[in-house]
Design a protein around this motif. Structure first.
Motif, PDB file in Angstrom:
ATOM      1  N   LEU A 207     -66.584  -3.929 -23.031  1.00  0.00           N
ATOM      2  CA  LEU A 207     -67.636  -4.027 -24.839  1.00  0.00           C
ATOM      3  C   LEU A 207     -68.502  -5.484 -24.642  1.00  0.00           C
ATOM      4  O   LEU A 207     -67.311  -5.757 -25.205  1.00  0.00           O
ATOM      5  N   LEU A 208     -69.691  -5.293 -24.817  1.00  0.00           N
ATOM      6  CA  LEU A 208     -69.966  -6.297 -25.036  1.00  0.00           C
ATOM      7  C   LEU A 208     -70.543  -6.900 -25.769  1.00  0.00           C
ATOM      8  O   LEU A 208     -71.065  -6.413 -26.945  1.00  0.00           O
ATOM      9  N   GLU A 228     -73.972   5.695 -23.076  1.00  0.00           N
ATOM     10  CA  GLU A 228     -72.513   4.363 -23.595  1.00  0.00           C
ATOM     11  C   GLU A 228     -73.664   2.708 -24.387  1.00  0.00           C
ATOM     12  O   GLU A 228     -72.243   2.357 -25.082  1.00  0.00           O
ATOM     13  N   PHE A 229     -74.496   2.868 -23.741  1.00  0.00           N
ATOM     14  CA  PHE A 229     -74.932   1.790 -25.239  1.00  0.00           C
ATOM     15  C   PHE A 229     -74.569   1.591 -26.341  1.00  0.00           C
ATOM     16  O   PHE A 229     -74.587   1.159 -26.997  1.00  0.00           O
ATOM     17  N   SER A 234     -73.047  -3.357 -31.066  1.00  0.00           N
ATOM     18  CA  SER A 234     -73.543  -4.698 -32.284  1.00  0.00           C
ATOM     19  C   SER A 234     -73.185  -5.256 -30.326  1.00  0.00           C
ATOM     20  O   SER A 234     -73.798  -6.509 -30.627  1.00  0.00           O
ATOM     21  N   LEU A 235     -74.196  -4.082 -29.964  1.00  0.00           N
ATOM     22  CA  LEU A 235     -74.624  -5.140 -28.362  1.00  0.00           C
ATOM     23  C   LEU A 235     -76.044  -5.068 -28.274  1.00  0.00           C
ATOM     24  O   LEU A 235     -76.796  -4.537 -28.991  1.00  0.00           O
ATOM     25  N   HIS A 236     -76.440  -6.030 -27.738  1.00  0.00           N
ATOM     26  CA  HIS A 236     -78.183  -6.961 -27.850  1.00  0.00           C
ATOM     27  C   HIS A 236     -78.515  -6.446 -25.731  1.00  0.00           C
ATOM     28  O   HIS A 236     -77.742  -7.549 -25.451  1.00  0.00           O
ATOM     29  N   ILE A 237     -79.067  -6.476 -25.739  1.00  0.00           N
ATOM     30  CA  ILE A 237     -79.705  -5.788 -24.582  1.00  0.00           C
ATOM     31  C   ILE A 237     -81.280  -6.586 -24.120  1.00  0.00           C
ATOM     32  O   ILE A 237     -82.344  -6.107 -25.127  1.00  0.00           O
ATOM     33  N   GLN A 238     -81.320  -6.572 -23.092  1.00  0.00           N
ATOM     34  CA  GLN A 238     -82.277  -7.342 -22.527  1.00  0.00           C
ATOM     35  C   GLN A 238     -83.005  -6.929 -21.717  1.00  0.00           C
ATOM     36  O   GLN A 238     -82.748  -6.926 -19.808  1.00  0.00           O
ATOM     37  N   LEU A 239     -84.371  -6.238 -21.400  1.00  0.00           N
ATOM     38  CA  LEU A 239     -85.106  -5.159 -20.238  1.00  0.00           C
ATOM     39  C   LEU A 239     -85.945  -6.060 -19.617  1.00  0.00           C
ATOM     40  O   LEU A 239     -86.277  -5.001 -18.778  1.00  0.00           O
TER      41      LEU A 239
END
Length: 368
Positions: A207-208, A228-229, A234-239
């Motif tokens: 959990l990130l 899963e995301f 609360s997870l922030h992702i950069q793609l």
């Protein structure tokens, strides 16, 4: 008159001074040779060192030993307990081995920078069981893929219960081993930028709060990964910087991007394939633009390509044979030409004889 003093007993003030001097000598070590020391910070940078300096001041809080030639660190690298040391920078040393007990005498170490090294072995007992490490930087430290899994196994067994930030960027990871981060219960920030990743298996990530996946080799995201995301709002992702393939298999990703706020750079994601859609923003792609070849079309296209290659190869071989036998072929063509010429001349001569009545009887008699 001075009071009488027992000659066999040392003076009290002298004994106190001696004890103070002894304590200062034990607790205060001088700054290492050629290093710079100031207010708890020691810098031994680009000095061509092959080992960690031993004579470190006891009040050292931040230690920079970067740009040297320290092949490995072990328990002997820090023989004296340094209670105040919290930040340790060992980047750019060409380091390959971190042995058992390497950081045993650094009980309050919170930040460790091992970036720009060449890790081959990292002992899972390098830290004490009650370590307080929070930030670990291993960026640009895996240059040999055959040792990558061996080093990553360190995370499975090392007790890094307080680690909150891990940097594994600029490494040749390709695929992360299953459940590699399960022991990092406090991990919140994971940097995997520019690590040649093509996918992430389900259940690999903890959990990130922040996940950096920029500049990898993702062409699509599996539905299980997006699910899963989504379980971690609360997870922030950069793609950004991945070569997204805009065909019929990416429609689930487009729906997720348009309905989720987790991807902070979603407006900057663009197609890399096919050529007609290159550089088109993913959020502007319409479902009608997503096309895939049917199975039969794909088979036929592959067959045509294979047939073309075979014919091209045959043509090249034929031309090569002609070139290597050019003299023989030329001689053969001359022989054919001469044979044809002799045959035509004989035919022409017989035709002339048969057409002349005066020579007809002569021709008949000659035949007889």
């Amino acid at each position: 008159m001075r009071p009488h003093q027992d000659p066999g007993r040392p003076h009290k003030s002298g004994m106190t001074s001696l004890l103070l001097l002894l304590m200062l000598a034990l607790s205060c070590r001088c700054c290492p040779d050629k290093c710079m020391c100031s207010l708890g910070t020691v810098k031994c940078q680009n000095l061509d060192l092959d080992a960690i300096p031993h004579s470190l001041p006891a009040n050292t809080k931040s230690l920079f030993v970067t740009g040297n030639n320290i092949f490995q660190i072990s328990k002997a690298s820090f023989p004296t307990r340094l209670e105040n040391l919290t930040d340790l920078y060992l980047s750019g040393n060409g380091m390959e081995h971190v042995d058992t007990g390497a950081f045993k005498n650094l009980p309050n170490l919170a930040l460790l920078d091992l970036s720009n090294n060449r890790m081959k072995n990292f002992s899972d007992q390098a830290f004490p069981d009650d370590n307080k490490l929070k930030f670990l930087n291993l960026s640009s430290s895996f240059h040999n893929h055959s040792f990558t899994d061996t080093v990553l196994d360190f995370f499975l067994h090392a007790k890094l219960l307080q680690l909150t930030s891990l940097d594994l960027s600029n490494n040749n990871l390709i695929i992360l081993p299953d459940n590699i981060f399960t022991g990092l219960s406090s991990l919140g920030t994971l940097n995997l930028r520019n690590s040649s990743l093509i996918t992430i298996q389900n259940g690999t990530l903890p959990l990130l709060y922040d996940l950096d996946l920029r500049d990898n080799d993702f062409k699509d995201l599996p539905p299980t990964m997006m699910a899963e995301f989504s379980l971690n709002p609360s997870l922030h992702i950069q793609l950004v910087g991945n070569p997204w393939r805009c065909n019929c298999f990416i429609d689930d990703l487009l729906v997720w991007l348009k309905n989720s706020t987790q991807v902070t750079d979603s407006h900057n994601l663009t197609c890399a394939d096919p050529e007609a859609m290159k550089h088109q923003p993913l959020l502007q792609v319409q479902p009608s633009q997503l096309k895939c070849l049917s199975d039969m079309e794909g088979v036929l296209e592959t067959s045509y390509v294979f047939l073309g290659l075979v014919l091209a190869l045959i043509g090249v071989i034929f031309l090569l044979v002609l070139y290597l036998n050019r003299k023989g072929i030329k001689r053969w063509m001359y022989n054919i030409r001469d044979a044809c010429r002799d045959h035509l001349e004989g035919y022409h001569y017989r035709y002339e004889i048969n057409s002349d009545p005066r020579l007809a009887n002569l021709s008949i008699n000659s035949d007889v």
